[in-house]
Scaffold this motif. Structure first.
Motif, PDB file in Angstrom:
ATOM      1  N   ALA A  33     -11.665  19.712 -13.773  1.00 17.00           N
ATOM      2  CA  ALA A  33     -11.932  18.495 -14.545  1.00 17.00           C
ATOM      3  C   ALA A  33     -10.648  17.829 -14.973  1.00 17.00           C
ATOM      4  N   GLN A  34      -9.639  18.643 -15.370  1.00 14.55           N
ATOM      5  CA  GLN A  34      -8.350  18.076 -15.771  1.00 14.55           C
ATOM      6  C   GLN A  34      -7.691  17.349 -14.609  1.00 14.55           C
ATOM      7  N   ALA A  35      -7.874  17.899 -13.395  1.00 16.05           N
ATOM      8  CA  ALA A  35      -7.236  17.289 -12.221  1.00 16.05           C
ATOM      9  C   ALA A  35      -7.856  15.943 -11.871  1.00 16.05           C
ATOM     10  N   SER A  36      -9.086  15.716 -12.414  1.00 15.29           N
ATOM     11  CA  SER A  36      -9.771  14.478 -12.053  1.00 15.29           C
ATOM     12  C   SER A  36      -9.585  13.370 -13.074  1.00 15.29           C
ATOM     13  N   VAL A  37      -8.766  13.568 -14.110  1.00 13.42           N
ATOM     14  CA  VAL A  37      -8.553  12.529 -15.108  1.00 13.42           C
ATOM     15  C   VAL A  37      -7.806  11.364 -14.470  1.00 13.42           C
ATOM     16  N   PRO A  38      -7.980  10.152 -14.990  1.00 14.53           N
ATOM     17  CA  PRO A  38      -7.378   8.967 -14.363  1.00 14.53           C
ATOM     18  C   PRO A  38      -5.884   9.088 -14.119  1.00 14.53           C
ATOM     19  N   GLY A  39      -5.167   9.684 -15.041  1.00 16.23           N
ATOM     20  CA  GLY A  39      -3.720   9.785 -14.885  1.00 16.23           C
ATOM     21  C   GLY A  39      -3.297  10.626 -13.705  1.00 16.23           C
ATOM     22  N   ALA A  40      -4.216  11.483 -13.229  1.00 13.89           N
ATOM     23  CA  ALA A  40      -3.870  12.368 -12.119  1.00 13.89           C
ATOM     24  C   ALA A  40      -4.276  11.785 -10.777  1.00 13.89           C
ATOM     25  N   VAL A  41      -4.979  10.647 -10.780  1.00 11.46           N
ATOM     26  CA  VAL A  41      -5.433  10.031  -9.530  1.00 11.46           C
ATOM     27  C   VAL A  41      -4.260   9.370  -8.804  1.00 11.46           C
ATOM     28  N   LYS A  42      -4.164   9.624  -7.506  1.00 13.78           N
ATOM     29  CA  LYS A  42      -3.079   9.024  -6.716  1.00 13.78           C
ATOM     30  C   LYS A  42      -3.266   7.515  -6.647  1.00 13.78           C
ATOM     31  N   PRO A  43      -2.224   6.725  -6.974  1.00 14.39           N
ATOM     32  CA  PRO A  43      -2.365   5.261  -6.940  1.00 14.39           C
ATOM     33  C   PRO A  43      -2.605   4.746  -5.525  1.00 14.39           C
ATOM     34  N   ALA A  44      -3.376   3.685  -5.432  1.00 16.78           N
ATOM     35  CA  ALA A  44      -3.635   3.053  -4.138  1.00 16.78           C
ATOM     36  C   ALA A  44      -2.405   2.269  -3.695  1.00 16.78           C
ATOM     37  N   THR A  45      -2.062   2.363  -2.428  1.00 19.38           N
ATOM     38  CA  THR A  45      -0.907   1.646  -1.885  1.00 19.38           C
ATOM     39  C   THR A  45      -1.272   0.202  -1.562  1.00 19.38           C
ATOM     40  N   LEU A  46      -0.440  -0.719  -2.030  1.00 16.24           N
ATOM     41  CA  LEU A  46      -0.571  -2.130  -1.681  1.00 16.24           C
ATOM     42  C   LEU A  46       0.629  -2.486  -0.804  1.00 16.24           C
ATOM     43  N   LEU A  47       0.383  -2.824   0.441  1.00 18.91           N
ATOM     44  CA  LEU A  47       1.464  -3.184   1.360  1.00 18.91           C
ATOM     45  C   LEU A  47       1.649  -4.702   1.331  1.00 18.91           C
ATOM     46  N   VAL A  48       2.879  -5.113   1.046  1.00 19.28           N
ATOM     47  CA  VAL A  48       3.221  -6.525   0.937  1.00 19.28           C
ATOM     48  C   VAL A  48       3.884  -6.986   2.234  1.00 19.28           C
ATOM     49  N   GLY A  49       3.347  -8.035   2.843  1.00 19.76           N
ATOM     50  CA  GLY A  49       3.999  -8.642   3.995  1.00 19.76           C
ATOM     51  C   GLY A  49       4.934  -9.739   3.523  1.00 19.76           C
ATOM     52  N   THR A  50       6.204  -9.691   3.959  1.00 16.00           N
ATOM     53  CA  THR A  50       7.194 -10.687   3.541  1.00 16.00           C
ATOM     54  C   THR A  50       8.176 -10.936   4.672  1.00 16.00           C
ATOM     55  N   GLY A  51       8.755 -12.136   4.688  1.00 14.96           N
ATOM     56  CA  GLY A  51       9.629 -12.508   5.801  1.00 14.96           C
ATOM     57  C   GLY A  51      11.050 -11.992   5.697  1.00 14.96           C
ATOM     58  N   GLY A  52      11.604 -12.015   4.483  1.00 12.89           N
ATOM     59  CA  GLY A  52      12.973 -11.538   4.307  1.00 12.89           C
ATOM     60  C   GLY A  52      14.039 -12.490   4.798  1.00 12.89           C
ATOM     61  N   THR A  53      13.685 -13.772   5.043  1.00 17.88           N
ATOM     62  CA  THR A  53      14.681 -14.708   5.585  1.00 17.88           C
ATOM     63  C   THR A  53      14.759 -16.004   4.783  1.00 17.88           C
ATOM     64  N   THR A  54      14.172 -16.049   3.588  1.00 20.07           N
ATOM     65  CA  THR A  54      14.178 -17.275   2.785  1.00 20.07           C
ATOM     66  C   THR A  54      14.932 -17.022   1.481  1.00 20.07           C
ATOM     67  N   LYS A  55      16.191 -16.711   1.610  1.00 28.46           N
ATOM     68  CA  LYS A  55      17.028 -16.424   0.446  1.00 28.46           C
ATOM     69  C   LYS A  55      17.086 -17.641  -0.491  1.00 28.46           C
ATOM     70  N   PRO A  56      16.965 -17.456  -1.796  1.00 28.71           N
ATOM     71  CA  PRO A  56      16.916 -16.191  -2.537  1.00 28.71           C
ATOM     72  C   PRO A  56      15.524 -15.669  -2.862  1.00 28.71           C
ATOM     73  N   PHE A  57      14.475 -16.224  -2.241  1.00 27.95           N
ATOM     74  CA  PHE A  57      13.136 -15.695  -2.488  1.00 27.95           C
ATOM     75  C   PHE A  57      12.989 -14.305  -1.880  1.00 27.95           C
ATOM     76  N   THR A  58      13.309 -14.176  -0.606  1.00 34.48           N
ATOM     77  CA  THR A  58      13.323 -12.867   0.056  1.00 34.48           C
ATOM     78  C   THR A  58      14.479 -12.837   1.052  1.00 34.48           C
ATOM     79  N   PHE A  59      15.216 -11.738   1.075  1.00 31.10           N
ATOM     80  CA  PHE A  59      16.349 -11.604   1.985  1.00 31.10           C
ATOM     81  C   PHE A  59      16.798 -10.147   2.027  1.00 31.10           C
ATOM     82  N   ASN A  60      17.653  -9.848   2.992  1.00 32.77           N
ATOM     83  CA  ASN A  60      18.279  -8.522   3.065  1.00 32.77           C
ATOM     84  C   ASN A  60      19.667  -8.615   2.451  1.00 32.77           C
TER      85      ASN A  60
END
Length: 290
Positions: A33-60
């Motif tokens: 039961a302790q393992a099932s408390v909300p704090g122990a639940v693995k967070p869901a992954t949100l994958l963000v798609g981004t271009g990385g070529t519009t500096k300074p919004f996104t860049f390397n």
């Protein structure tokens, strides 16, 4: 007598061991039961798609790490949403939308503007996380361009990524058939377009003010200047706000609502303003930026 004592001791030991085993078994459900408390639940992954070529919004950055205002804002959002873990993936601009369509990305982030056809397909955050001013990038010695009405007969590049600027250029030419913009279709990076304007192979480029400043600063185009558009003119091109987008599904709406709440917190505590000044040297997080 000694034998009886030994047997008694052994039996007592076995009894204690059995009791201990029963005690351990009764604790197992509690542990589960302790393992099932909300704090122990693995967070869901949100994958963000981004271009990385519009500096300074996104860049390397210099360490080849994904950086920029969009990235920094979403990392702060991530800190406020323990139920999610936000990760990023670089892709071409149009790949952001096709990635959301295919279910690969849960968020799109690349200084995305709002357009009717996009609103039909995607969820948008309820309020922009930033606002951009637009400029007409041209040569300093070309005094003929003072605003959008002066672009007829001028040479420009249009790419295939469907940006608001490119759509405006195409529509301008349709609306002015007697003096259309001379369009060349090519997928060129912004700096290469600037080089062609500088070398008198093209006449102008519609671009965001912050991106224009970054490119001129980094590459030293001393013979170029940007004609800053008024709010009224900028709105002829597109809504000046920039947005994060999500799938138009129940899950997408759930994520959008959570991100909206986190962004409200970041507006109120000054984080958005701080990050905007860090990346743009001005506060683009407020609509007064225009």
């Amino acid at each position: 007598m000694m034998k009886k004592f030994s047997i008694t001791v052994i039996l007592a030991g076995l009894l204690l061991a059995a009791l201990a085993g029963c005690s351990q078994n009764t604790e197992t459900p509690a542990s589960a039961a302790q393992a099932s408390v909300p704090g122990a639940v693995k967070p869901a992954t949100l994958l963000v798609g981004t271009g990385g070529t519009t500096k300074p919004f996104t860049f390397n950055n210099d360490n080849n790490e994904l950086d920029g205002y969009d990235i920094a804002v979403l990392k702060e959002v991530d800190k406020l949403l323990p139920q999610y873990e936000i990760k990023f993936e670089q892709v071409k601009f149009d790949g952001i939308f096709s990635g959301i369509d295919a279910g690969r990305y849960q968020i799109g982030a690349n200084s995305i503007s709002k357009k009717p056809e996009r609103e039909q397909k995607y969820q948008f955050i309820s309020k922009p996380y930033g606002y951009g001013s637009s400029v007409i990038v041209k040569r300093k010695d070309d005094a003929s361009i003072k605003g959008l009405g002066d672009l007829g007969g001028k040479r420009a590049i249009v790419t295939t990524d469907g940006s608001s600027n490119d759509i405006f250029i195409e529509n301008f030419s349709k609306e002015h058939p007697d003096n259309p913009i001379k369009i060349t279709y090519a997928d060129l990076e912004d700096v290469l377009v600037y080089q062609r304007i500088s070398g008198n192979e093209l006449d102008f480029k519609l671009h965001g003010l912050s991106s224009y400043r970054e490119i001129v600063k980094e590459f030293g185009f001393t013979n170029l200047e940007g004609v800053v558009l008024s709010v009224a003119e900028a709105k002829k091109i597109s809504d000046p706000g920039v947005y994060f987008i999500f799938p138009k599904t129940d899950k997408g709406k759930e994520i959008q609502t959570a991100v909206d709440g986190a962004l409200d917190t970041l507006r109120k505590d000054g984080t958005l303003s701080r990050l905007a000044i860090q990346y743009f040297e001005m506060d683009i997080s407020a609509d007064s930026a225009n």
